[in-house]
Design a protein around this motif. Structure first.
Motif, PDB file in Angstrom:
ATOM      1  N   SER A  13      86.825  -9.648 -13.419  1.00  0.00           N
ATOM      2  CA  SER A  13      87.987 -10.293 -13.714  1.00  0.00           C
ATOM      3  C   SER A  13      89.126  -9.566 -12.900  1.00  0.00           C
ATOM      4  N   GLN A  14      89.867 -10.229 -12.156  1.00  0.00           N
ATOM      5  CA  GLN A  14      91.125  -9.878 -11.446  1.00  0.00           C
ATOM      6  C   GLN A  14      92.239  -9.575 -12.309  1.00  0.00           C
ATOM      7  N   ARG A  15      92.923  -8.073 -12.396  1.00  0.00           N
ATOM      8  CA  ARG A  15      93.738  -7.728 -13.561  1.00  0.00           C
ATOM      9  C   ARG A  15      95.065  -8.511 -13.644  1.00  0.00           C
ATOM     10  N   THR A  16      95.661  -9.014 -12.490  1.00  0.00           N
ATOM     11  CA  THR A  16      96.719  -9.780 -12.574  1.00  0.00           C
ATOM     12  C   THR A  16      96.348 -11.108 -13.316  1.00  0.00           C
ATOM     13  N   LEU A  53      96.033 -10.229 -16.940  1.00  0.00           N
ATOM     14  CA  LEU A  53      97.405 -10.103 -17.523  1.00  0.00           C
ATOM     15  C   LEU A  53      98.088 -11.325 -17.800  1.00  0.00           C
ATOM     16  N   LEU A  92      95.426  -5.195 -23.391  1.00  0.00           N
ATOM     17  CA  LEU A  92      94.120  -4.653 -22.778  1.00  0.00           C
ATOM     18  C   LEU A  92      94.213  -3.404 -23.127  1.00  0.00           C
ATOM     19  N   TYR A 122      86.988 -15.243 -18.872  1.00  0.00           N
ATOM     20  CA  TYR A 122      87.484 -13.550 -19.038  1.00  0.00           C
ATOM     21  C   TYR A 122      86.801 -12.642 -19.769  1.00  0.00           C
TER      22      TYR A 122
END
Length: 137
Positions: free
Chosen positions: A68-71, A74, A91, A135
């Motif tokens: 999963s890409q953090r941006t 979020l 998170l 996610y």
């Protein structure tokens, strides 16, 4: 944990919550001095932690998929928090998402029942979100 008098001064600080969860179909799997974990066959697992004399923190945890890409993740958490009415998501370390709420004051059967209904309401919102499966493991 053995059955104790609910009014006993030596009773576990969460004994009333434990009994309430067991009545609601949860199995208490872990229990320490100030917290317990309840699992339910059709509902989310709940961690209850006594916070001094303030009340009870009620949480559930989910593992985040490694790729999963953090941006994007979020942004997903932000969407959840905008949709939730009773809980908050954030998170934490270890690739986890924590979703929690707080029960203020002393145990009250009616109010704790309402809190469990509120958790179910927001968790339905969580599971209906298209990105939840994308996610979380």
């Amino acid at each position: 944990m053995q059955d104790l008098d609910l009014q006993s001064a030596v009773a576990h600080p969460l004994v009333k919550y434990r009994n309430h969860l067991e009545f609601a179909g949860y199995k208490i799997e872990k229990e320490e001095d100030d917290w317990l974990l309840g699992r339910h066959p059709r509902k989310v697992d709940l961690w209850l932690k006594k916070i001094g004399d303030r009340g009870i923190l009620v949480s559930t945890l989910y593992s985040i998929k490694e790729n999963s890409q953090r941006t994007n993740l979020l942004e997903f958490v932000n969407v959840l928090n905008a949709e939730f009415l009773f809980m908050k998501a954030y998170l934490v370390e270890g690739g986890l998402m924590r979703i929690e709420t707080f029960f203020e004051g002393d145990y009250d059967r009616t109010n704790f029942s309402i809190l469990l209904e509120n958790i179910d309401f927001d968790m339905n919102t969580f599971f209906e979100n298209d990105l939840t499966k994308a996610y979380l493991e």
